[in-house]
Design an enzyme around this catalytic site. Structure first.
Site, PDB file in Angstrom:
ATOM      1  CE  LYS A   1      46.823  51.896  24.188  1.00  0.00           C
ATOM      2  NZ  LYS A   1      47.592  52.910  24.940  1.00  0.00           N
TER       3      LYS A   1
ATOM      4  CB  SER B   1      51.278  52.041  24.012  1.00  0.00           C
ATOM      5  OG  SER B   1      50.322  52.738  24.782  1.00  0.00           O
TER       6      SER B   1
ATOM      7  CB  SER C   1      50.536  55.830  25.233  1.00  0.00           C
ATOM      8  OG  SER C   1      51.677  55.067  25.518  1.00  0.00           O
TER       9      SER C   1
END
Lengths: 94, 486
Positions: free
Chosen positions: B80, B155, B179
């Site tokens: 990420k 996210s 997330s």
């Protein structure tokens, strides 16, 4: 506790954010919606409840004050939008 | 042979590498080709690091040849874009960091590098990890591989979609209010948020420091155990990391769960829960019962206050953490007549709408005269939520709930309504407030063919309990074997 347009501008200034004119209205409405939702916390009686800031019992972490390698100056400056003679450059302040 | 690499789990690929059936270089090349050919359809990568991946694959080859391989040597991973990687652009999904090249590695990246893993690149996310759909990314939304008209969650949506679509073998995400777990659920993969303090956050771009935690998104439960093993443990560079040794996370995989007490909190099955999600999770509870687990109804009475608590605490911390983006030391700088104008213009141009909304909200909550009503009050409610969990875990080993109230929603469906978007994290936020671990494991599909996840939550440092129960559930079902039509 509704936020007024002036308060939104005040908060934007505190947060160092400039807002476009159309955003002022939008943010005022959206922030008020969220604050109205958040106000449900006031339903709860929390008298005498110790606020919880940190969920694991770690306090005052110390280490030896020993010299160790860190980022060198060129690496630390490598992403600066403006730099000169080993320093960050900003607009004139005084 | 080349055909099948991308869909392998970490453990299966590692076995093939160890037997010399395939080389780390071949595997990496196959993954890079697949990304080049297919990622345009999903937009999961912000940056693909072809040269870096090739160099890491060579290094992995050398480790394998020397007999120094770890379970992650030669395994292609996607990170990420919120954890910094030395020499590799790290954007946090934001215009303000669009050209940021970190001069150091996050602790997790350094550990994975040492283990011989291969970094394919950095994957998409909501800007500064603020969002539940990846629609807040400055680099465009990612799409759900099960149906491209739908969001992958967020996210860590790029991570979940890339794992589901076999555009990486596994990924690391971060979880502040759900997330990791919510996108894992919406994309039909496994996502584990460890206990607060379990994994070092040195080099994780900060959003809400009392809640943020790094964890794995994987195709199978065993892979989550392998990846957690590699990143868990104390780090002197993160003073909030716990000085508690990590147990062997694979040890209890395969052990039966007969007699395990599983709590079912009634507050997670009320109004607002999609009927198809409710049905899938209830069937999952039956499966667990069939495996010998004992279901106990429990209560987490302050659950309905979790979202409100979060949207005071997280935004307050964010407003402070994001003050560092001032156009001076790194990141975007806009022009201005004086320093104040440089700050205000830089932040107006560099941050997207949701980030600015949260900074404003947090600044307001912390401003003079409002601290008691908002931040202090929310911190007190947080203590009550924590107590609820402590009471529940006196009655049971783990808790079982839905992950998200609905399956994936359509792109654009909630972008204009922040509050509705916030409610997609209603079942995941409590674990962050309580500091406890949670895992999402695939447990069904909606009538439209979109994945549904089961959430298991455990006590502080109870990751091994979660992994044991999740593995038993996974082995008894075949949801994790289904592949998206991609």
């Amino acid at each position: 506790m509704a936020l007024t347009r002036d308060e939104v501008l005040h908060v934007a200034n505190l947060a160092r954010l400039s807002l476009a004119p159309e955003e002022i209205e939008l943010f005022t409405r959206q922030l008020n919606d969220i604050l109205a939702y958040v106000s449900k916390l006031q339903e709860l009686d929390t008298a005498g409840v110790e606020p919880l800031a940190h969920v694991i019992p770690v306090f005052n972490v110390f280490r030896e004050d020993a010299v160790r390698e860190g980022l060198d100056r060129d690496a630390a400056l490598s992403n600066a939008p403006a730099r000169e003679e080993g320093a960050f450059v900003v607009p004139r302040i005084i | 042979m080349r055909e099948g690499f991308h869909s392998l789990s970490i453990s299966r690929l590692a076995a093939r590498l160890a037997r010399g059936e395939v080389s780390a270089v071949e595997v990496t090349e196959a993954m890079l080709t697949r990304i080049k050919e297919r990622d345009g359809e999903l937009n999961t990568y912000i940056t693909v690091d072809e040269a870096g991946a090739r160099a890491m694959a060579q290094e992995a080859e050398a480790m394998l040849a020397r007999g120094e391989a770890t379970p992650l040597t030669g395994i292609p991973l996607a990170l990420k874009d919120v954890m910094v990687t030395r020499g590799l652009r790290t954007t946090c999904g934001s215009r303000i960091l669009a050209n940021f090249i970190p001069p150091y590695d996050a602790a997790v990246c350094a550990r994975l590098r040492q283990a011989g893993a291969v970094f394919l690149g950095k994957v998409n996310m909501d800007e500064f990890a603020m969002g539940s759909s990846t629609e807040n990314s400055a680099f465009g939304p990612s799409r759900n591989p099960w149906n491209r008209d739908y969001i992958p969650g967020g996210s860590s949506g790029g991570s979940a979609a890339a794992v589901a679509a076999d555009l990486c073998i596994a990924s690391l995400g971060s979880d502040t209010g759900g997330s990791i777990r919510q996108p894992a659920s919406l994309c039909g993969v496994v996502g584990l948020k460890p206990t607060y303090g379990r994994v070092s956050r040195y080099g994780l771009v900060a959003y809400a420091s009392s809640l943020d935690q790094i964890g794995p998104l994987t195709k199978e439960v065993r892979d989550a155990a392998i990846l957690l093993q590699a990143i868990a443990g104390h780090d002197p560079k993160d003073s909030t990391s716990a000085p508690v040794p990590a147990p062997d996370y694979q040890e209890r995989l395969g052990r039966e769960i007969k007699g395990m007490k599983i709590g079912v909190p009634r507050e997670f099955f009320g109004a607002g829960l999609d009927p198809e999600v409710a049905a899938a999770v209830k069937e999952a509870l039956q499966t667990l019962t069939g495996l010998g687990a004992e279901l106990i109804e429990v209560s987490l009475p302050h659950t309905e206050y979790a979202v409100a608590t979060y949207y005071v605490l997280a935004v307050a911390e964010a407003s402070s953490n994001l003050a560092r983006y001032d156009g001076v030391k790194y990141g975007l700088r806009a022009d201005g007549k004086n320093l104040l104008e440089v700050y205000a213009q830089t932040r107006a141009q560099g941050f997207g709408a949701e980030v600015r909304r949260r900074i404003m909200l947090g600044t307001y909550a912390l401003s003079a005269g409002y601290y008691e009503a908002y931040y202090k009050k929310a911190s007190q409610v947080r203590a009550l939520i924590r107590r609820d969990f402590e009471a529940a875990f006196r009655q049971c080993r783990v808790l079982a709930t839905p992950v998200a109230p609905t399956p994936a929603f359509r792109l654009g469906e909630k972008v204009d309504d922040p509050l509705t978007m916030y409610l997609s994290d209603i079942f995941t936020i409590s674990a962050n407030l309580g500091g406890i671990p949670g895992i999402s494991v695939p447990c069904g599909f909606s009538s439209r063919g979109l994945p549904i996840g089961l959430q298991l939550m455990g006590p502080v440092f109870g990751e091994a309990d979660l992994l044991q129960a999740a593995y038993a559930f996974e082995q008894a079902t075949d949801f994790h074997r289904r592949k998206p039509p991609f």
